[in-house]
Write a protein that holds these residues in place. Structure first.
Motif, PDB file in Angstrom:
ATOM      1  N   GLU A 146     -29.275  46.904   8.508  1.00 39.44           N
ATOM      2  CA  GLU A 146     -28.012  46.600   8.844  1.00 39.44           C
ATOM      3  C   GLU A 146     -26.940  47.213   7.669  1.00 39.44           C
ATOM      4  N   ILE A 147     -27.242  46.864   6.320  1.00 39.22           N
ATOM      5  CA  ILE A 147     -26.495  47.169   5.080  1.00 39.22           C
ATOM      6  C   ILE A 147     -26.476  48.880   5.210  1.00 39.22           C
ATOM      7  N   LEU A 148     -27.553  49.501   5.258  1.00 41.51           N
ATOM      8  CA  LEU A 148     -27.667  50.697   5.408  1.00 41.51           C
ATOM      9  C   LEU A 148     -26.833  51.512   6.482  1.00 41.51           C
ATOM     10  N   LEU A 149     -26.981  51.047   7.701  1.00 38.17           N
ATOM     11  CA  LEU A 149     -26.250  51.567   8.416  1.00 38.17           C
ATOM     12  C   LEU A 149     -24.672  51.469   8.377  1.00 38.17           C
ATOM     13  N   LEU A 150     -24.264  50.134   7.974  1.00 39.26           N
ATOM     14  CA  LEU A 150     -22.763  50.073   7.532  1.00 39.26           C
ATOM     15  C   LEU A 150     -22.343  50.923   6.501  1.00 39.26           C
ATOM     16  N   ARG A 151     -23.236  51.112   5.437  1.00 38.97           N
ATOM     17  CA  ARG A 151     -22.920  51.980   4.284  1.00 38.97           C
ATOM     18  C   ARG A 151     -22.547  53.460   4.855  1.00 38.97           C
ATOM     19  N   PHE A 152     -23.763  53.689   5.735  1.00 40.36           N
ATOM     20  CA  PHE A 152     -23.416  55.173   6.537  1.00 40.36           C
ATOM     21  C   PHE A 152     -22.326  55.378   7.153  1.00 40.36           C
ATOM     22  N   ALA A 153     -21.972  54.193   8.026  1.00 42.76           N
ATOM     23  CA  ALA A 153     -20.672  54.315   8.647  1.00 42.76           C
ATOM     24  C   ALA A 153     -19.495  54.505   7.667  1.00 42.76           C
ATOM     25  N   GLN A 154     -19.482  53.967   6.664  1.00 38.29           N
ATOM     26  CA  GLN A 154     -18.488  53.944   5.537  1.00 38.29           C
ATOM     27  C   GLN A 154     -18.206  55.263   5.249  1.00 38.29           C
TER      28      GLN A 154
END
Length: 184
Positions: A146-154
């Motif tokens: 989840e952290i990886l995907l949120l970082r990706f979106a950011q």
């Protein structure tokens, strides 16, 4: 106890709208329009069929009151309708979705490589579906994914916007990004 069922009279015909023609029109009065009519107006159906002479009386708008008909060659009319539909279909926007796959322990170099691809996809106007695939016991690292995907979106914030936040579906955690509209 017998059931009343209709039988198919053949293969289903798609994209062929059913227009009533000549004697199939059972309404007492119709409104005539088009190039082949001297005076557009409301006429009795039998009179309109006589006016059609060698052409066909085609019901264009059956829901109008009275129904709207046109005097034209039916085959030519069908051809023009198909052409219009084809033209509309070609102008329709086709949405392309590109997928990017991560693992829960994706390295920085791989992450940056995939980030550049996502930037390119979004700038070309395609949607991006990024997901973290959990194999075996790696499902224990849901938070990492989840952290990886949120970082990706950011990191992609200036190229696209988040359409759907990270969501776990089976062994995949998925996020959708859509391109930002380019201001002209």
């Amino acid at each position: 106890m017998a059931l009343n069922r209709r039988r198919n009279s053949g293969p289903p015909q798609k994209d062929t709208p059913n227009f009533r023609v000549n004697n199939e029109i059972r309404i007492p009065k119709v409104r005539l329009v088009g190039e082949n009519v001297d005076e557009p107006g409301v006429y009795s159906t039998s009179e309109a069929i006589k006016m059609a002479d060698r052409l066909d009386l085609v019901e264009i708008s059956p829901k109008a009151d009275p129904p709207v008909c046109r005097i034209t060659d039916y085959q030519k009319f069908l051809y023009q309708q198909k052409r219009k539909q084809k033209e509309l279909k070609s102008k329709a926007v086709k949405v392309i979705v590109k997928e990017i796959r991560f693992g829960p322990n994706t390295d920085d170099h791989d992450y940056n490589f995939k980030l550049k691809h996502a930037e390119k996809f979004l700038s070309e106007g395609a949607k991006v579906k990024a997901y973290v695939f959990f194999k075996g016991r790696s499902i224990l690292f849901k938070e990492k994914g989840e952290i990886l995907l949120l970082r990706f979106a950011q990191d992609l914030e200036e190229f696209g916007k988040v359409e759907q936040l990270p969501k776990l579906e089976g062994k995949r955690m998925i996020i959708f990004l859509s391109p930002k509209k380019v201001k002209k």
